[in-house]
Design a protein around this motif. Structure first.
Motif, PDB file in Angstrom:
ATOM      1  N   ALA A  44       0.829  -1.213   0.000  1.00 47.04           N
ATOM      2  CA  ALA A  44       0.000   0.000   0.000  1.00 47.04           C
ATOM      3  C   ALA A  44       0.859   1.257   0.000  1.00 47.04           C
ATOM      4  O   ALA A  44       0.553   2.239  -0.673  1.00 47.04           O
ATOM      5  N   TYR A  45       1.955   1.172   0.751  1.00 50.13           N
ATOM      6  CA  TYR A  45       2.853   2.331   0.803  1.00 50.13           C
ATOM      7  C   TYR A  45       3.438   2.620  -0.581  1.00 50.13           C
ATOM      8  O   TYR A  45       3.498   3.772  -1.019  1.00 50.13           O
ATOM      9  N   LEU A  46       3.836   1.568  -1.282  1.00 48.99           N
ATOM     10  CA  LEU A  46       4.414   1.757  -2.610  1.00 48.99           C
ATOM     11  C   LEU A  46       3.381   2.305  -3.580  1.00 48.99           C
ATOM     12  O   LEU A  46       3.687   3.143  -4.431  1.00 48.99           O
ATOM     13  N   GLN A  47       2.159   1.831  -3.456  1.00 53.18           N
ATOM     14  CA  GLN A  47       1.128   2.323  -4.367  1.00 53.18           C
ATOM     15  C   GLN A  47       0.840   3.801  -4.143  1.00 53.18           C
ATOM     16  O   GLN A  47       0.477   4.533  -5.066  1.00 53.18           O
ATOM     17  N   ARG A  48       1.058   4.244  -2.901  1.00 51.68           N
ATOM     18  CA  ARG A  48       0.882   5.667  -2.629  1.00 51.68           C
ATOM     19  C   ARG A  48       1.854   6.495  -3.467  1.00 51.68           C
ATOM     20  O   ARG A  48       1.573   7.632  -3.845  1.00 51.68           O
ATOM     21  N   TRP A  49       3.025   5.886  -3.788  1.00 50.49           N
ATOM     22  CA  TRP A  49       3.999   6.572  -4.641  1.00 50.49           C
ATOM     23  C   TRP A  49       3.695   6.329  -6.122  1.00 50.49           C
ATOM     24  O   TRP A  49       3.701   7.255  -6.930  1.00 50.49           O
ATOM     25  N   LEU A  50       3.463   5.077  -6.467  1.00 51.97           N
ATOM     26  CA  LEU A  50       3.338   4.740  -7.882  1.00 51.97           C
ATOM     27  C   LEU A  50       2.058   5.298  -8.490  1.00 51.97           C
ATOM     28  O   LEU A  50       2.041   5.698  -9.655  1.00 51.97           O
ATOM     29  N   TRP A  51       0.982   5.338  -7.751  1.00 52.61           N
ATOM     30  CA  TRP A  51      -0.286   5.798  -8.332  1.00 52.61           C
ATOM     31  C   TRP A  51      -0.238   7.271  -8.722  1.00 52.61           C
ATOM     32  O   TRP A  51      -0.551   7.624  -9.847  1.00 52.61           O
ATOM     33  N   PRO A  52       0.202   8.180  -7.819  1.00 49.28           N
ATOM     34  CA  PRO A  52       0.309   9.573  -8.255  1.00 49.28           C
ATOM     35  C   PRO A  52       1.276   9.733  -9.421  1.00 49.28           C
ATOM     36  O   PRO A  52       1.028  10.510 -10.346  1.00 49.28           O
ATOM     37  N   ASP A  53       2.415   9.022  -9.392  1.00 51.63           N
ATOM     38  CA  ASP A  53       3.354   9.103 -10.502  1.00 51.63           C
ATOM     39  C   ASP A  53       2.690   8.670 -11.800  1.00 51.63           C
ATOM     40  O   ASP A  53       2.920   9.239 -12.862  1.00 51.63           O
ATOM     41  N   ARG A  54       1.864   7.617 -11.694  1.00 53.98           N
ATOM     42  CA  ARG A  54       1.203   7.116 -12.901  1.00 53.98           C
ATOM     43  C   ARG A  54       0.316   8.204 -13.507  1.00 53.98           C
ATOM     44  O   ARG A  54       0.248   8.373 -14.725  1.00 53.98           O
ATOM     45  N   GLN A  55      -0.354   8.972 -12.656  1.00 57.43           N
ATOM     46  CA  GLN A  55      -1.215  10.036 -13.152  1.00 57.43           C
ATOM     47  C   GLN A  55      -0.390  11.172 -13.751  1.00 57.43           C
ATOM     48  O   GLN A  55      -0.697  11.679 -14.820  1.00 57.43           O
ATOM     49  N   GLN A  56       0.674  11.573 -13.059  1.00 56.68           N
ATOM     50  CA  GLN A  56       1.478  12.687 -13.533  1.00 56.68           C
ATOM     51  C   GLN A  56       2.255  12.353 -14.797  1.00 56.68           C
ATOM     52  O   GLN A  56       2.556  13.231 -15.599  1.00 56.68           O
ATOM     53  N   LEU A  57       2.615  11.084 -14.961  1.00 62.45           N
ATOM     54  CA  LEU A  57       3.436  10.684 -16.101  1.00 62.45           C
ATOM     55  C   LEU A  57       2.642   9.891 -17.136  1.00 62.45           C
ATOM     56  O   LEU A  57       3.223   9.186 -17.952  1.00 62.45           O
ATOM     57  N   LYS A  58       1.323  10.007 -17.113  1.00 63.52           N
ATOM     58  CA  LYS A  58       0.508   9.188 -18.002  1.00 63.52           C
ATOM     59  C   LYS A  58       0.751   9.506 -19.475  1.00 63.52           C
ATOM     60  O   LYS A  58       0.448   8.680 -20.347  1.00 63.52           O
ATOM     61  N   HIS A  59       1.292  10.688 -19.770  1.00 66.76           N
ATOM     62  CA  HIS A  59       1.558  11.056 -21.162  1.00 66.76           C
ATOM     63  C   HIS A  59       2.845  10.415 -21.684  1.00 66.76           C
ATOM     64  O   HIS A  59       3.143  10.509 -22.877  1.00 66.76           O
ATOM     65  N   ILE A  60       3.616   9.755 -20.793  1.00 67.21           N
ATOM     66  CA  ILE A  60       4.867   9.107 -21.207  1.00 67.21           C
ATOM     67  C   ILE A  60       4.635   7.603 -21.294  1.00 67.21           C
ATOM     68  O   ILE A  60       4.179   6.991 -20.323  1.00 67.21           O
ATOM     69  N   PRO A  61       4.925   6.969 -22.435  1.00 67.22           N
ATOM     70  CA  PRO A  61       4.674   5.531 -22.571  1.00 67.22           C
ATOM     71  C   PRO A  61       5.539   4.720 -21.622  1.00 67.22           C
ATOM     72  O   PRO A  61       6.638   5.144 -21.236  1.00 67.22           O
ATOM     73  N   ALA A  62       5.021   3.555 -21.241  1.00 72.05           N
ATOM     74  CA  ALA A  62       5.707   2.698 -20.271  1.00 72.05           C
ATOM     75  C   ALA A  62       6.100   1.382 -20.910  1.00 72.05           C
ATOM     76  O   ALA A  62       5.476   0.915 -21.870  1.00 72.05           O
ATOM     77  N   VAL A  63       7.141   0.777 -20.372  1.00 77.35           N
ATOM     78  CA  VAL A  63       7.455  -0.622 -20.687  1.00 77.35           C
ATOM     79  C   VAL A  63       6.748  -1.456 -19.636  1.00 77.35           C
ATOM     80  O   VAL A  63       7.080  -1.401 -18.457  1.00 77.35           O
ATOM     81  N   GLY A  64       5.744  -2.196 -20.040  1.00 78.05           N
ATOM     82  CA  GLY A  64       4.929  -2.951 -19.096  1.00 78.05           C
ATOM     83  C   GLY A  64       3.682  -2.182 -18.714  1.00 78.05           C
ATOM     84  O   GLY A  64       3.404  -1.090 -19.219  1.00 78.05           O
ATOM     85  N   SER A  65       2.944  -2.748 -17.788  1.00 76.71           N
ATOM     86  CA  SER A  65       1.665  -2.174 -17.397  1.00 76.71           C
ATOM     87  C   SER A  65       1.842  -0.966 -16.487  1.00 76.71           C
ATOM     88  O   SER A  65       2.800  -0.857 -15.730  1.00 76.71           O
TER      89      SER A  65
END
Length: 525
Positions: A44-65
């Motif tokens: 849960a702690y990690l998702q607190r970091w990864l989820w906001p990053d996912r929103q802020q960086l959604k315009h940048i393509p990812a390798v993987g999901s």
């Protein structure tokens, strides 16, 4: 080759690129246990970091999901397939930014000359090397605020160490010869030698000849501390990273071995440092037989609290951390290739012996051994020590030249290994060609750009720009002297004829096989 400013003498971030010795044996299993338990307990702690990053960086393509749970799985996969993930992103998004999942953040990677140059040209107020390195290594809590807040050692390495190379040259060559005498017997029969620890001892002794002088550079306990400090610091940083900020100082004291290592270092160097300080007070900056080494250079520049034994020892150990493992790993890669192709030793001897006979041994004559330089540079190109370099932390929203914006707090870096294996930049890039760069020097009026120590937009194991490794000239001299010593005094061959041992990977780091042996014998006529 040492951690940087993008390599040596400061520490390159992102899973500690360029200098982290790959964990093996019990330590490897311990790292996996730490990651597994901490990862499951703090999802849960990690998702607190990864989820906001996912929103802020959604315009940048990812390798993987990019989905929360699946992106966490991508971060676990990064541990064992980091270089493959980086190369996959490079193939899909070459010339454009893409992101990969790490445990507590997304890492944005770039490729292509223009975007790499954007990072090179960015000011420290835009993209900061220091902030990325200090956060990754928890420098404030491992080696402390003195090193974290004052990098006065960097110009010392860039200036005094590099300028003094011609004067240190005979000492380095002497120490390398003595270390080989102790580590690799000159026997007429083939003798198997565990390559990695033997090379580590040679590099540690040569490095310490310049850092703390003789005979301390041969003290077994000091050498053990110099080598072990890297593991202590890295493991300590991983442990501290799991705690909230207000508990980090306590975690550093209670759960890491760094404070004990520094106390051990004080026992070795306190008398020497106090004696040098008294000489400075009595004679000023110069006195008869003043040692020409790192201790003296630091004392000449240190001010205020930086002159305390505690802070000087801590800084010396931090530089040991930055110097020994990267140089050792790079040379072991080269040694394995030479052992798999012993015919290359003949080509090297045919270059080295006439130059040494004609001009003697000096820094200037070493610079004329182009094949020697090419062999080691090709090894740097081929392995690059890892998949990522030039890692920075965005200090504010940063716009790349293609219009891509990365928000404040984002970690960005360069896909170095994929770039150095791109056929657009290198012919037949997946083949190890030892004379690649010496041949280019013969055909190119600007041959200086093909030197091992030269950086560029297609070759940057030492980083590139103002944060390029300041210790690269010292590292290159060490590597050349060690290789020259081997080919002039030994015959070598691989344990399995013609086979280069497989590399080890952890995150995006690449390390040479720790358990492979090389066969040595006294050079036959």
């Amino acid at each position: 080759m040492w951690a940087s400013c993008d390599l040596p003498f400061r520490v390159s971030p992102t899973t500690l690129h360029c200098l982290v010795p790959l964990p093996s044996g019990d330590m490897h299993e311990y790292f996996w246990l730490i990651y597994s338990l901490v990862g499951l307990a703090t999802l849960a702690y990690l998702q607190r970091w990864l989820w906001p990053d996912r929103q802020q960086l959604k315009h940048i393509p990812a390798v993987g999901s990019t989905a929360p749970i699946l992106s966490y799985w991508g971060a676990i996969r990064w541990l064992s397939h980091g270089t493959e993930i980086t190369q996959e992103g490079y193939r899909k998004f070459k010339g454009h930014p893409f992101k990969v999942a790490n445990f507590n953040r997304w890492l944005v990677l770039v490729s292509g000359p223009q975007l790499i140059d954007d990072i090179r040209k960015a000011s420290d107020h835009e993209l900061s090397f220091d902030e990325a390195a200090w956060e990754t290594l928890e420098v404030q809590y491992t080696v402390g605020p003195s090193v974290a807040g004052n990098s006065y050692h960097v110009p010392i390495v860039r200036g005094q160490l590099t300028r003094n190379l011609p004067f240190l040259f005979d000492d380095l060559r002497d120490e390398i010869a003595k270390a080989f005498h102790d580590q690799v017997p000159l026997a007429d029969d083939w003798t198997p030698v565990l390559a990695h620890p033997a090379v580590m001892q040679v590099v540690a002794r040569a490095t310490n000849r310049a850092f703390v002088g003789a005979p301390k550079c041969r003290d077994p306990d000091w050498l053990d501390l110099s080598i072990q400090f890297t593991s202590d610091l890295i493991l300590g940083a991983h442990i501290i990273h799991q705690f909230p900020r207000f508990l980090k100082p306590l975690a550093a004291r209670l759960f890491t071995r760094v404070p004990a290592a520094i106390r051990r270092g004080r026992r070795h160097l306190e008398r020497t440092i106090e004696y040098r300080k008294k000489c400075l007070e009595q004679y000023g900056d110069s006195w008869p037989d003043k040692p020409n080494d790192l201790i003296s250079w630091l004392l000449d520049e240190a001010e205020g609290d930086e002159r305390t034994v505690q802070n000087l020892v801590t800084r010396i150990l931090a530089l040991e951390f930055a110097a020994i493992h990267t140089t050792s790993n790079s040379f072991v890669h080269a040694l394995y290739h030479l052992a798999a192709h012993p015919e290359w030793a003949k080509d090297l001897r045919e270059e080295i012996e006439p130059v040494a006979k004609r001009e003697g041994w000096s820094k200037a004559s070493l610079d004329k051994m182009h094949r020697l330089d090419s062999f080691l540079k090709e090894c740097q190109r081929y392995y690059a020590i890892g998949g990522v370099t030039m890692v920075r932390r965005a200090m504010k929203d940063f716009t790349f030249s293609d219009g891509t914006v990365v928000p404040e707090g984002t970690f960005v870096g360069v896909a170095v290994l994929a770039t150095q294996h791109d056929p657009e930049y290198y012919e037949d890039p997946d083949t190890f060609r030892p004379w690649r760069f010496s041949e280019l020097r013969e055909d190119d009026d600007e041959s200086g750009r093909h030197l091992m120590v030269s950086t560029g937009l297609e070759y940057f194991p030492f980083g590139h720009g103002r944060h390029a490794c300041p210790g690269r000239f010292f590292a290159a001299a060490q590597l050349k002297l060690i290789l020259a010593h081997i080919v002039l005094h030994y015959d070598i061959k691989a344990e399995n004829e013609g086979v280069v041992p497989p590399v080890l990977q952890f995150g995006q780091n690449i390390a040479p096989n720790m358990k492979a042996k090389v066969l040595f014998r006294k050079r036959q006529p």
